[in-house]
Structure formats: structure tokens, C-alpha cells
Design an enzyme around this catalytic site. Structure first.
Site, PDB file in Angstrom:
ATOM      1  N   PHE A 128       0.865  -1.220   0.084  1.00 33.73           N
ATOM      2  CA  PHE A 128      -0.010  -0.113   0.063  1.00 33.73           C
ATOM      3  C   PHE A 128       0.790   1.082  -0.010  1.00 33.73           C
ATOM      4  CE2 PHE A 128      -4.766   0.525   1.341  1.00 33.73           C
ATOM      5  CZ  PHE A 128      -5.094  -0.236   0.550  1.00 33.73           C
ATOM      6  N   GLN A 168      -8.575  14.150   4.332  1.00 36.29           N
ATOM      7  CA  GLN A 168      -7.673  13.532   3.316  1.00 36.29           C
ATOM      8  C   GLN A 168      -8.476  13.504   1.972  1.00 36.29           C
ATOM      9  OE1 GLN A 168      -7.068   8.967   3.653  1.00 36.29           O
ATOM     10  NE2 GLN A 168      -4.813   9.762   3.455  1.00 36.29           N
ATOM     11  N   HIS A 193      -8.842  11.622  -1.299  1.00 35.86           N
ATOM     12  CA  HIS A 193      -8.195  10.305  -1.792  1.00 35.86           C
ATOM     13  C   HIS A 193      -7.882  10.546  -3.653  1.00 35.86           C
ATOM     14  CE1 HIS A 193      -7.951   6.251  -3.199  1.00 35.86           C
ATOM     15  NE2 HIS A 193      -7.679   5.666  -1.852  1.00 35.86           N
ATOM     16  N   LEU A 212     -15.168   5.245  -4.188  1.00 31.78           N
ATOM     17  CA  LEU A 212     -13.902   4.966  -4.002  1.00 31.78           C
ATOM     18  C   LEU A 212     -13.215   3.819  -4.824  1.00 31.78           C
ATOM     19  CD1 LEU A 212     -11.184   5.014  -2.267  1.00 31.78           C
ATOM     20  CD2 LEU A 212     -12.265   3.244  -0.847  1.00 31.78           C
ATOM     21  N   GLU A 243      -6.911   2.069  -3.201  1.00 25.23           N
ATOM     22  CA  GLU A 243      -5.407   2.140  -3.415  1.00 25.23           C
ATOM     23  C   GLU A 243      -4.786   0.853  -3.824  1.00 25.23           C
ATOM     24  OE1 GLU A 243      -3.704   4.839  -0.721  1.00 25.23           O
ATOM     25  OE2 GLU A 243      -1.962   3.771  -0.160  1.00 25.23           O
ATOM     26  N   ARG A 267      -0.886   9.347  -0.073  1.00 27.20           N
ATOM     27  CA  ARG A 267      -2.317   9.858  -0.838  1.00 27.20           C
ATOM     28  C   ARG A 267      -2.148  11.238  -1.006  1.00 27.20           C
ATOM     29  NH1 ARG A 267      -6.714   6.045   2.288  1.00 27.20           N
ATOM     30  NH2 ARG A 267      -6.334   4.312   1.321  1.00 27.20           N
ATOM     31  N   HIS A 287     -12.152  11.962   1.277  1.00 28.66           N
ATOM     32  CA  HIS A 287     -12.177  10.463   1.855  1.00 28.66           C
ATOM     33  C   HIS A 287     -12.196  10.310   3.117  1.00 28.66           C
ATOM     34  CE1 HIS A 287     -11.604   6.496   1.323  1.00 28.66           C
ATOM     35  NE2 HIS A 287     -10.591   6.524   2.023  1.00 28.66           N
ATOM     36  N   ARG A 343      -3.410  10.465   6.482  1.00 27.17           N
ATOM     37  CA  ARG A 343      -3.281   8.857   7.191  1.00 27.17           C
ATOM     38  C   ARG A 343      -2.855   7.994   5.923  1.00 27.17           C
ATOM     39  NH1 ARG A 343      -6.967   5.186   5.851  1.00 27.17           N
ATOM     40  NH2 ARG A 343      -8.737   6.228   4.859  1.00 27.17           N
TER      41      ARG A 343
END
Lengths: 558, 249
Positions: A113, A226, A228, A238, A241, A272, A337, A372
Site C-alpha cells: 500500500f 484526506q 483520495h 472509492l 489504493e 495519498r 475521503h 493517514r
């Protein structure tokens, strides 16, 4: 009046895990939620949950990645807890029945990730949140914990710095009821829907965070929102990722893998915030496709890999954008996000008001800091959900019974407020909400400047004034959504104001908060948490230190 | 931009009626978005359940042109020209409704086989009680290690763990229409999932088998695959039920 020792507000992952822990300790605990628990937004999480299960991995390495990803704003003592307890929590979920994807030798599979030095994201296909949520709900069923579904909590009752319960409306008959609890745990999720473009469920309006704020609990680091990088064009659902973790590429309209210009080493798997800014820059500078999007290409992964590891996003792309990712690239753009900020709480979920706890996305503990890491939010819910359930169970032992008087008075006042909201003509909640979403989208987004933030702050003030004249015209008592929407809008406006003011005052760029007029991180002045306190005139800001233990702030490079 | 007619079956304590709304169609518009348009711009009293708008939460199951579907996953462009008084492929007659209308428009009604509370909101508690009655959980406390599991087993389980409990299957099921006590496709699909799961205890597996070995359990199914046809997550309850029948003593 309904009585329990502990009541958890919110039936997503954090709330369910907290309730299970309290139940295990033999406490009378209940859950209250505005939707049935399995409809919670936790179920939409796709990519996975981080835990250093690998032999070559360690909690320390996970912690470093998390702190670095946070742009050094995370509190390192709580990050340590998050990463140390991760393997135990993930294994527990597996034992309870979560259908994790497996390696050939039968272990829990892990994928790479963004921002992680090791493939440590455990996953169940690309439906990890769904699988975890159903597993925890099954365990709640097993335990027999009482669940009040489809109730909207409208007010927390704080008496002498202590939370003694709350008021809630049963949506089936619109009646207010008072709930008395020695401890209340907020697990109400995020507020994504104050933005026009958000991956969040429609129910994510932040009214739970608003409950704590208006009850006098400070909100922390709310300016860190955040975005995304990859949300589906149109609906902004979404696109995990994990799609990039499995090897997906990002292309602009000139078919350039533009990440080379922003993060030459990490490329698509940079953090991100970095990828979101890169895409936004491509859009702003005219290198995106008409309509403002870039392409996420996973066609080269092939049919089998896509069907095995990313079946959910394939289906989403077909259903909601008419694009089959096996054959063509997915149109994506950045969207709100996740909220790094939230109700200020500590390693056991305790807020500054005794008897009130906050965990999950509605809380700021703070393990995510300014940005995050993907795979850390699901982890946050189960680690700190469990801890808050345990801490609240210990806390109530020493607490005396609460008197009825204050709750009875509060319910009378609240009924008056609701009566005043009903009427034949006035402002309409939907118009104000739409304007708010546009203001936030256009002025408090990926890139921020003083000019736009100033404008947004003024506009929100105007909207708040207009919101005082909202009238609910529907008379029905059975699922009166107009009334529920009007009640929730107040919190949305409050949170928007806190986010905007925090962003306006923080004259630096850190993590997800990027000021085009102050492009550098400024540790000397701004390595500190923002606290926002509610006042009638608007938020009052204060600051507190970041806890730094082993990782000294360094420049982030990917 | 074209317009379409949205016909909604409304219901309150006193009466049942059809409301017709003319809605402007935007590209990519879903039936859920059309319902929001009505609720926010035209008639605030309309009620329906919703949450994720992305076909993962299972809140917005309803009858759209006589077929049980998730409103969020149904594109207006796909259904506005459907004829609604004829069954769709593989989904033979859903419970006949007293209202046969809706050519060149979209007819939205509450999910069948569950009682209506108001408008498009049905009593899901009955559905949950059926599912919960099979005790759908792993009856074990956490251990120190994760269970080892063959990847092929994970894939078999996934076909059933993908269920989002939206109840579209229940709304399509003729056996559920006849018999309110019938556990129904969702509960039985879950029963198969827990029967299959290597983490289930043998004792629980036996108890479960005993519980579903009845006319309201696995033997209540008509084996007409209507649940399979409507499932938005491609879960196959009928296959699970047939496999469970093979395990009955």
C-alpha cells in the site's frame, strides 16, 4: 428513559468493537445507530487493514511509515499502540470469521500500500471493510448486545464536566427519548458529505462529531482532510489504493505516467496526499481529460488478477461508470475521503469530558496526523474501539447512579427546539446543504489559499444565519427525513467552519493541508495540534504539542 | 436533456396511492438519485432507506419495474424504457401488484414479502430475525494464531460472504411470499457459509443442520433460482440450499 451502563453511539467497526469489549467485561452495554449496523460506512472500505504479520516486518517499521506518512503530526505514543496491537487485532478478526484472502500456504495474504515499506496490508479481496463489519456484527449478535437501530442522537447531556447520557429520536415515530448512561462512546464516523465530491456514504454528515463539539469538547486537527487520489468520475465512489498496490498506472490525456514528475521513486504508490495533489495539478494545468479526470489503468494486470484481487472495483466501474477495467482504464479524480481530525481523545478514547469517549474516524487520537496511511483506518477502529470499551468498563465501576432531573429538562428543551423547526415557509435544508458542499469543494480542497479560505469562512457564516430560518414542511412522524436532514445540517455547518478556520490560520503546508501561499512545512511554528472549541460566535482555536518519542521530524521524500 | 416519469407507490397508515413525478435525466443518473431529487426538491415527505450509494451497504433494495433491485445500482437509462407488466428474463412473476402501470417510465414500489412501514420503507426486522435465527456467527473466542486456510476455501466462502443482506432475494422468493416463517434465501445462504467454514465447530454445524432441516428451512425452497437472478452481489443461495440438502440426515 432508557438506561444502560455504557452506550455506544454508532454501529460501524469502532462502535461494534467497543461494545464487544464492554460486553466481555460483563458490563450492560448497548449500541445506538442511525442505520442498522451493517449499513455503516465501514463496510465500504476496500483495500485492507495493516498489521506487521510478516517475519521480516515489525511494528516499529509500521510505526515509522505511519509517522512519516503523517508528516510528523501524529502522536508517536499512540502510533506505537496502534502498530504494536495490530497483529493481535487482525488475528482476532480472522478467528471470529473474517474471510481474509490467503497466500498459497494458507496464511493471511498482504498487499503493498502507499507509503508502506513492506506489504503489510491484510485484505479480503477488495471488500475488506464489508468482511470485517459483518464479522463484528455477527459477534455482536452472538453476544446478545442490545442494538437500537434507526435512532438519531440529537444532543449529549453534559452535567458538571461529565457526560451523563443523551437524547435521541426514534426515526420510526419521531419521538425523542432520553438515554441515561454512565459512559457514552462516540463512534459516529466522518463528515465527508460536507464536500460535493466525497467517497463517503451519504449518511456521513458528521453529526456525531457535532454532538461533542457543541457539548464543549474540543475538536482536534480538523483542517487535515484526506482527499483520495482515485475516486470514480461522476459518483466519486472509492477506487481502492489496492488498484495501484496491485500495479495500476496513472495516465494523463497525453498518455504520460505523470507521477514521474512528482514522486519519481514511489510513483503511483506515493502517499495519498502527494498523489492527490499530482492529479489535481494535472487537472488544473490542462493535462487531464475533459471533465477533469485522469486514467487509472489496470488492464495490464489481466483478467485473472483483476477478478481475484479487485472484483469489487471492476463491478463498481461497470455499474457506475460503464467502464470495464479489464478492457479500458478507469476515469478517476480526487475526492474527499477521510478526516484525520475529530473529537480530541487519547489512547483509551477518553475525551476531556469524563464519561465521554470517542473512537474511529470521529475521533482524533492522533495516529494519522496530517495524512493517514492507507490501511490504517480499519486498524484504528478495532485497536482503539477495543481500548475504549475496556477503559469505559473500568470507569463506570466508580460511578454513582445519575439523577433523572437533568435529562427530563433537556428533553423538554429539545422538544421545543424541534417544534420551532416545523413550519410552512422558510429556508430549505437541501439548498443550504448544496451551497455548503460547493463552498467547501471550491475553497477548502486539495489546494488552499488565504483568499479562498477567507471567502469560505464568510460564506459559511452566512449559511449558518440562513440555517436558523430552516423550516421543515413535512408533517409525517414516520421516517421524517426532512426533519432528520435539517437536524444534521447544523452540525455540518459547524464542522465546515472549524475546518476552514483551522486551515486559514495554519500558515504552512503539512500532509493533506496544502497552502499555495505557504508551500513549506514549518516545524518551528506549526508542529502542533489545533484544538477548536465551540462558542456562539464561532470556533475558538488553541494549540497543543505533538508527542514525539523516537522519530525526529524529517523532510518527507518518496 | 430528456425527462422521464417516476411513479412511486406511496403508503401511509390510511392509504396506498401512486405519485407521478417528472424528473430531468442527467447522464449516469441512478434511481436512487432520482428519488433524492423528489425528496429534496419536490416532496420532502417521501421516505426510503439509503446509505452508501455504491451497492455495498444493502439499504436501498426496492421493486423497480417489478424487479427487486438496489436503487443505487440501477441506472435510469437502463430501466426507463422497460415494460413493467412483463417479467424480466429469469425473474418470472414477482408478487402481483394491484397497480399495473408504468410503460415508458419507472415504477418504484417497496420490496415485496415484507410489510410496508411507510412509502418504500419495509419492516426489515422480520428479515433480520430470520437471518439471525440460524445463529450466523463463529462460536469461538480469539486464539493466538490465525487459522490456516486453503486459498480455494477462501474463494468458496467468498461467494457467500459477499452477501450484503439487502433482502432483494427475499423480495423475489415465491416461497417467502407463501410462508412468512420460511427462513428464505439469505438466511440459508448464510447457513451454507457457516456450514462450510472450517472455523465452525462440529457441534454448531450439527445444531445448525438440525435447525434448517424442515419445511421452513432447506426443504421450503422451490428451486426456481429467482434469488440468484436478482442478487446484486452474485451470491447463489439456491446452490447453497441444494448443497445443504445433501448434508441432511
Amino acid at each position: 428513559m432508557i438506561d444502560h451502563d455504557i452506550i455506544v453511539i454508532g454501529g460501524g467497526l469502532a462502535g461494534l468493537r467497543a461494545a464487544l469489549e464492554a460486553d466481555k467485561k460483563g458490563v450492560d452495554v448497548a449500541i445506538i445507530s442511525k442505520v442498522h449496523p451493517i449499513r455503516s460506512h465501514s463496510g465500504a472500505a476496500q483495500g485492507g487493514i495493516n498489521a506487521s504479520l510478516g517475519l521480516d516486518d515489525s511494528w516499529g517499521s509500521h510505526a515509522l511509515d505511519t509517522v512519516k506518512g503523517s508528516d510528523y503530526l501524529a502522536d508517536q505514543d499512540t502510533v506505537e499502540i496502534l502498530c504494536r496491537e495490530a497483529p493481535e487485532r487482525v488475528i482476532e478478526m480472522e478467528n471470529w470469521g473474517t474471510n481474509f484472502s490467503r497466500t498459497e500456504d494458507g496464511n493471511i495474504a498482504q498487499r503493498p500500500f502507499g507509503g508502506a515499506g513492506f506489504p503489510r496490508t491484510c485484505y479480503a479481496g477488495d471488500r475488506t471493510g464489508h468482511n470485517l463489519l459483518h464479522t463484528l456484527y455477527e459477534q455482536v449478535l452472538r453476544s446478545g448486545i442490545k442494538v437500537y437501530s434507526e435512532w438519531l442522537v440529537t444532543k449529549l447531556i453534559v452535567d458538571k464536566e461529565k457526560c451523563v447520557g443523551f437524547l435521541a429520536m426514534n426515526t420510526i415515530d419521531s419521538k425523542l427519548e432520553s438515554f441515561r448512561a454512565k459512559a457514552t462512546i462516540l463512534a459516529t464516523g466522518g463528515y465527508g458529505r460536507i464536500y460535493q465530491r466525497s467517497t463517503n456514504a451519504i449518511i456521513n454528515r458528521g453529526s456525531g462529531i457535532g454532538l461533542a463539539y457543541t457539548a464543549g469538547v474540543p475538536l482536534q486537527d480538523m483542517e487535515f482532510v484526506q482527499f483520495h487520489p482515485t475516486t470514480l468520475l461522476g459518483t466519486n465512489i472509492l477506487i481502492t489504493e489496492g488498484a495501484r498496490g496491485e500495479g495500476g498506472y496513472l495516465y494523463n490525456k497525453n498518455h504520460e505516467r505523470f507521477m514521474i514528475n512528482y514522486a519519481a521513486n514511489a510513483m503511483e504508490l506515493a502517499q495519498r496526499d502527494i498523489v492527490a495533489r499530482a492529479i489535481q495539478t494535472e487537472i488544473d494545468e490542462g493535462r487531464a481529460f475533459p471533465g477533469g479526470y485522469v486514467q487509472l489503468d489496470i488492464t495490464h494486470l489481466g483478467n485473472d488478477t483483476i477478478n481475484e484481487r479487485l472484483p469489487g472495483i471492476r463491478q463498481i466501474s461497470i455499474d457506475f461508470a460503464g467502464v470495464d477495467p479489464v478492457k479500458e482504464p478507469i476515469p478517476v479524480q480526487p475526492g474527499q475521503h477521510y478526516s484525520m481530525g475529530g473529537v480530541s481523545s487519547n489512547k483509551d478514547g477518553e475525551t476531556p469530558v469524563s464519561g465521554l469517549y470517542a473512537v474511529g474516524e470521529c475521533a482524533c487520537i492522533s495516529v494519522h496526523g496530517a495524512n493517514r496511511l492507507g490501511g490504517n483506518s480499519l486498524l484504528d477502529t478495532v485497536v482503539f474501539g477495543k481500548r475504549a470499551g475496556a477503559a469505559a468498563s473500568d470507569y463506570i465501576v466508580s460511578q454513582e447512579a445519575i439523577s433523572d432531573d437533568i435529562l427530563s429538562k433537556a428533553i423538554a428543551d429539545e422538544n421545543e427546539m424541534i417544534k420551532a423547526l416545523m413550519g410552512e415557509s422558510g429556508e430549505n435544508f437541501a439548498e443550504i446543504r448544496e451551497e455548503l458542499q460547493a463552498v467547501m469543494q471550491n475553497n477548502v480542497g486539495v489546494f488552499r489559499t488565504r483568499e479562498k479560505l477567507d471567502l469560505a469562512f464568510e460564506r459559511i457564516k452566512e449559511l449558518k444565519k440562513r440555517a436558523d430560518n430552516i423550516k421543515v414542511m413535512s408533517k409525517t412522524n414516520v421516517f421524517n427525513f426532512e426533519l432528520l436532514n435539517a437536524l444534521e445540517l447544523k452540525a455540518m455547518l459547524e464542522l465546515a467552519q472549524v475546518i476552514t478556520l483551522g486551515a486559514l490560520v495554519r500558515e504552512e503546508s503539512r500532509g493533506a493541508h496544502f497552502r499555495t501561499d505557504f508551500t513549506e512545512r514549518n516545524d518551528e511554528e506549526w508542529l502542533k495540534h489545533t484544538l477548536a472549541y465551540y462558542t456562539e460566535e464561532g470556533p475558538r482555536l488553541a494549540y497543543k504539542d505533538v508527542t514525539i518519542t523516537q522519530f525526529q521530524p524529517k523532510r518527507r521524500e518518496y | 436533456m430528456s425527462e422521464f416519469e417516476l411513479m412511486i407507490r406511496r403508503q401511509d397508515r390510511e392509504q396506498i396511492w401512486i405519485d407521478r413525478f417528472t424528473v430531468e435525466e442527467r447522464p449516469g443518473m441512478t434511481v436512487l438519485e432520482a428519488l433524492f431529487h423528489v425528496q429534496e426538491k419536490i416532496d420532502g415527505s417521501l421516505c426510503f432507506r439509503y446509505s452508501c450509494r455504491g451497492a455495498v451497504c444493502g439499504s436501498c433494495a426496492m421493486l423497480i419495474n417489478k424487479v427487486p433491485r438496489l436503487a443505487c445500482r440501477t441506472q435510469v437509462s437502463e430501466v426507463k424504457d422497460e415494460t413493467t407488466d412483463e417479467p424480466k428474463d429469469g425473474v418470472a412473476s414477482i408478487k402481483p401488484s394491484e397497480i399495473i402501470e408504468g410503460r415508458n417510465g419507472i415504477l418504484v414500489e417497496p420490496l415485496p414479502n415484507l410489510s410496508v412501514i411507510r412509502d418504500l420503507i419495509v419492516d426489515m426486522d422480520h428479515f433480520y430475525e430470520l437471518v439471525d435465527s440460524i445463529k450466523p456467527w463463529i462460536n469461538s473466542d480469539a486464539k493466538e494464531k490465525a487459522t490456516l486456510m486453503e486459498p480455494s476455501m477462501q474463494i468458496q466462502l467468498e461467494k457467500y460472504t459477499n452477501c450484503i443482506l439487502c433482502a432483494t432475494c427475499h423480495g423475489a422468493c415465491p416461497a417467502a411470499a407463501r410462508n412468512g416463517e420460511y427462513l428464505g434465501p439469505a438466511a440459508l445462504a448464510k447457513a451454507w457459509r457457516f456450514h462450510l467454514d472450517p472455523r465452525s465447530k462440529e457441534k454448531d454445524r450439527k445444531e445448525l443442520a438440525k435447525f434448517i432441516n424442515s419445511d421452513s428451512g432447506v426443504w421450503g425452497c422451490d428451486v426456481v433460482y429467482k434469488c440468484v437472478a436478482v442478487c446484486p452481489k452474485k451470491v447463489t443461495p439456491t446452490q447453497g440450499i441444494l448443497k445443504l440438502r445433501g448434508k441432511m440426515e
